[in-house]
Write an enzyme that holds these catalytic residues in place. Structure first.
Site, mmCIF file in Angstrom:
data_model
loop_
_atom_site.group_PDB
_atom_site.id
_atom_site.type_symbol
_atom_site.label_atom_id
_atom_site.label_comp_id
_atom_site.label_asym_id
_atom_site.label_seq_id
_atom_site.Cartn_x
_atom_site.Cartn_y
_atom_site.Cartn_z
ATOM 1 N N GLU A 426 0.866 -1.186 0.000
ATOM 2 C CA GLU A 426 0.000 0.000 0.000
ATOM 3 C C GLU A 426 0.897 1.228 0.000
ATOM 4 O O GLU A 426 1.802 1.359 0.839
ATOM 5 C CB GLU A 426 -0.924 0.035 1.217
ATOM 6 C CG GLU A 426 -1.760 1.324 1.234
ATOM 7 C CD GLU A 426 -2.769 1.419 2.384
ATOM 8 O OE1 GLU A 426 -2.829 0.504 3.226
ATOM 9 O OE2 GLU A 426 -3.481 2.435 2.428
ATOM 10 N N ASN A 481 -4.279 5.035 -2.182
ATOM 11 C CA ASN A 481 -5.442 5.661 -1.543
ATOM 12 C C ASN A 481 -5.964 6.842 -2.359
ATOM 13 O O ASN A 481 -5.211 7.751 -2.702
ATOM 14 C CB ASN A 481 -5.058 6.188 -0.157
ATOM 15 C CG ASN A 481 -4.721 5.064 0.788
ATOM 16 O OD1 ASN A 481 -5.606 4.348 1.254
ATOM 17 N ND2 ASN A 481 -3.422 4.878 1.039
ATOM 18 N N GLU A 513 -7.930 2.465 -3.325
ATOM 19 C CA GLU A 513 -8.665 2.379 -2.063
ATOM 20 C C GLU A 513 -9.523 3.625 -1.879
ATOM 21 O O GLU A 513 -9.045 4.749 -2.025
ATOM 22 C CB GLU A 513 -7.673 2.255 -0.890
ATOM 23 C CG GLU A 513 -6.825 1.002 -0.977
ATOM 24 C CD GLU A 513 -6.089 0.691 0.324
ATOM 25 O OE1 GLU A 513 -6.217 1.478 1.290
ATOM 26 O OE2 GLU A 513 -5.383 -0.332 0.362
ATOM 27 N N ASP A 543 -11.872 1.022 1.948
ATOM 28 C CA ASP A 543 -10.917 1.200 3.049
ATOM 29 C C ASP A 543 -11.638 1.494 4.366
ATOM 30 O O ASP A 543 -12.771 1.961 4.358
ATOM 31 C CB ASP A 543 -10.011 2.394 2.677
ATOM 32 C CG ASP A 543 -8.663 2.321 3.386
ATOM 33 O OD1 ASP A 543 -8.470 1.414 4.206
ATOM 34 O OD2 ASP A 543 -7.815 3.189 3.097
ATOM 35 N N GLU A 600 -6.454 -4.807 8.483
ATOM 36 C CA GLU A 600 -5.402 -3.796 8.669
ATOM 37 C C GLU A 600 -4.937 -3.726 10.118
ATOM 38 O O GLU A 600 -5.684 -4.085 11.036
ATOM 39 C CB GLU A 600 -5.965 -2.402 8.357
ATOM 40 C CG GLU A 600 -6.274 -2.118 6.921
ATOM 41 C CD GLU A 600 -6.663 -0.658 6.762
ATOM 42 O OE1 GLU A 600 -5.945 0.043 6.038
ATOM 43 O OE2 GLU A 600 -7.653 -0.207 7.364
#
Ligand code: C2E
Ligand code: CA
Ligand code: CA
Length: 648
Positions: A426, A481, A513, A543, A600
């Site tokens: 990520e 993201n 995300e 997310d 996560e």
């Protein structure tokens, strides 16, 4: 005949159901009647003077004295009340009295002057005729705004004049009588027309005043809810703030933004949305008293000005009451509609001195409420003030920042628990500002979103991430993201699509995300944008799942490929039965919806153990690795660290 009588009656009475006309007549008369009495009395005294030697005392002294006394009293009364505020009833009474007195006074003066006629020579007789003919014209002009009085006076004086002088058979007087008769007729015609114009003018003025009053009301009113509008809110805020400043009291401003209004509008249509807004207005109004002023600022935003002096605790209680009432379902269509409202409150003079400051602070508190605890009230505090200052600095530094040089990406591995392999990284942004040092992404992303700069930031960040990922072994995915604003505009999305197309990195290995709260703000728009990314072959991950307020049906409407279970549920899940159950059901949900599930924020071996038992396959967290520089990725992939952690 009956109609004629009615017409005469209407002509001879005061328009009591037209207060505007009564007022205009009263004002005109209060200026003109003292002047009329002055002319009448002066002429009377002069007529008495020319007859003093020839007529009896009662006619030349006592009668004029009584008439003068009466005239002076009446004139004084008009002068005295001229500049005083008078009620409509008082003005009406004064007009009625004048109407009633006019024929009596006219008769008295006429009788007196005709009584003088037999005395003296031709000159004095001619003086009587001239006195009557000319004085009545003066009086009629002064009374022309009160038609009945003017008509009665004309009728009395001129009839007497014409009859009396015509009957004298002296040719000069008969000629004068005819003259006066013609003049009287002309005057009556003109008077009536003039009075008609006057009435129309007054009525028109009244209508204009009413219209402009209505316009003013419309300009200050929200047509949908009937509440005060934005313009009125700011005008009122200025004046109430001036009062609070003068009296040294506290004043609070509350800003309400509805949560979940947009989906209602999208799903049920605008007419239901409008009715919902109306009901929200009604419900809020019902909750408030005269110390709280409610307005609709536009869209689904409402505002309150609270002039009742409340301390922080009382304000919080009040705010919670408002939010609780908005959480109650609204009955609009067949089924109840549930929304909520976030409320931000700021006070004067505690942190803010001007209307703009109080408003902006309330807006900031609202933003905090929406961001962290939607559907609740948030009171602007000293901590917010410091945060706002910090954000101000961040904002300025961000506007000046060299995005290419000051920003870089770090990458955190996402691992497959079973195959013990890193399957993706990520990308997380880092900012090393020459002015502020390292600024956490939570701060600069939030600021960039707030000031509408995030789109400008996304492109160089994504470009950096893609450039790094090109060098990774095939099959390793990149997660990036996106912010709500990136999906919120067609333009922004288009630029992202083009960047992805230009990059040599395989879009099929890219996961974008998006956060839950962001995606449901404008569901149809998010859906459109996401579909375009999907067409490129990209995956879409939801997310921070579980922290937002979206319903399953809304999530189902999005073409997602992955869900990321938020860190808050993972921390100590082996010790906390509630978290354990949530993660368990989220993993089950993903299986049902055929979505890949990534957990996560895994920090301990105990958490990992519990996750394994729940059937979790993909995970991310400090236990495996913290975000690392692009240059460290090769070393990480070749190293044994992951195998060691997962061997436990
Ligand atoms: P996120 O997308 O939820 O990113 C995960 C965050 O959790 C990262 O924080 C990461 O460093 C942190 N994290 C990962 N594992 C653990 C763990 O085991 N324990 C704890 N306590 N934290 C862990 P980071 O890098 O500070 O980023 C914060 C947030 O900022 C991100 O949350 C994301 O929403 C946003 N963000 C970061 N980079 C970008 C970006 O390039 N664009 C956008 N729009 N947002 C970004
Ligand atoms: Ca993320
Ligand atoms: Ca996350």
């Amino acid at each position: 005949m009956k109609r004629l009588l009615l017409g005469v009656r209407a002509l001879m009475s005061v328009a009591k159901d037209n207060p505007g006309l009564v007022k205009a007549q009263y004002l005109a008369l209060s200026r003109q009647l003292p002047m009329m009495y002055f002319i009448l009395l002066t002429n009377t005294l002069m007529l008495a003077g020319t007859h003093y030697a020839v007529a009896p005392r009662w006619l030349t002294l006592y009668c004029p004295l009584i008439m003068t006394l009466f005239g002076v009293i009446r004139a004084a009364e008009w002068v005295r009340t001229r500049n005083r505020p008078r009620s409509p009833t008082q003005m009406l009474t004064a007009l009625k009295r004048t109407n009633m007195l006019a024929p009596i006074v006219a008769s008295a003066f006429t009788a007196w002057s005709l009584a003088l006629f037999p005395y003296g020579d031709s000159y004095t007789q001619a003086h009587v005729g001239f006195y009557m003919a000319i004085t009545v014209i003066g009086c009629i002009f002064c009374m022309m705004h009160l038609l009945p009085a003017a008509l009665a006076t004309t009728a009395v004086v001129n009839t007497a004049f014409v009859v009396f002088f015509a009957s004298t058979t002296i040719s000069t007087f008969v000629a004068t009588a005819i003259d006066v008769l013609l003049v009287s007729i002309a005057m009556l015609v003109i008077l009536k027309a003039q009075y008609g114009d006057f009435t129309r003018l007054v009525n028109m003025q009244a209508q204009t005043a009413k219209l402009s009053e209505e316009n003013l009301k419309l300009a200050n009113q929200d047509s949908l809810t009937g509440l005060a509008n934005r313009r009125q809110f700011f005008t009122r805020l200025d004046s109430l703030l001036a009062d609070a400043r003068a009296q040294g009291t506290r004043l609070a401003v509350g800003l309400i933004d509805l949560d979940g209004f947009k989906p209602v509008n999208d799903i049920y249509g605008h007419s239901v949305g409008d009715r919902l807004l109306y009901q929200v207005g009604q419900r809020l109004s019902g909750l408030l008293d005269e110390d709280v002023h409610l307005a609709r600022l536009g869209g689904d935003e409402f505002s309150l000005i609270i002039t009742r002096v409340l301390n922080d605790e009382q304000l919080r209680t009040f705010g919670e009451k408002v939010c609780a009432s908005l959480r109650e379902p609204f009955l609009l269509v067949d089924m109840p509609i549930q929304i909520s409202g976030s409320l931000g409150i700021a006070t004067f003079p505690d942190q803010a001195f001007s209307a703009t400051d109080v408003y902006e602070h309330a807006d900031y508190a609202l933003y905090q409420s929406k961001r962290h605890r939607p559907g609740t009230a948030c009171l602007f505090s000293t901590a917010h003030r410091q945060q706002l200052n910090r954000e101000g600095l961040t904002e300025q530094a961000l506007r000046r920042a060299d995005l290419e040089r000051e920003f870089y990406m770090v990458f955190q591995p996402i691992v497959d628990i079973h195959s013990k392999q890193t399957v993706a990284f990520e990308a997380l942004a880092r900012w090393e500002s020459p002015e502020l040092g390292n600024v956490p992404p939570g701060d600069f992303i939030a600021t960039a979103e707030r000031v509408g700069m995030v789109n400008r930031l996304t492109l160089p960040l994504l470009s950096k991430a893609l450039n790094a990922a090109v060098h990774w072994p095939t099959g390793i995915r990149l997660a990036f993201n996106l912010s709500a604003h990136d999906c919120g505009s067609e333009d922004a999305a288009q630029q992202i699509v083009e960047l992805i197309k230009r990059s040599p990195f395989d879009p099929a290995c890219l996961d974008l995300e998006i956060t839950e709260t962001a995606s449901i703000q404008d569901l149809p728009q998010t859906q459109r944008v996401i579909s375009r990314f999907r067409e490129l072959g990209c995956g879409i991950s939801l997310d921070d799942f579980g922290t937002g307020y979206s319903s399953l049906s809304q999530i189902h409407a999005l073409p997602l490929t992955k869900l990321k279970v938020d860190r808050t549920f993972v921390t100590n899940l082996h010790l906390d039965p509630a978290s354990f159950k949530i993660v368990k059901s989220l993993i089950a949900l993903c299986q049902d919806m055929q979505l890949e599930c990534i957990v996560e924020g895994v920090e301990t071996a105990a958490e990992l153990g519990a996750l394994k038992n729940l059937g979790c396959t993909r995970a991310q967290g400090y236990l495996f690795a913290k975000p690392m520089r692009a240059s460290d990725i090769r070393g990480w992939l070749e190293g044994e660290h992951l195998a060691e952690v997962l061997a436990v």
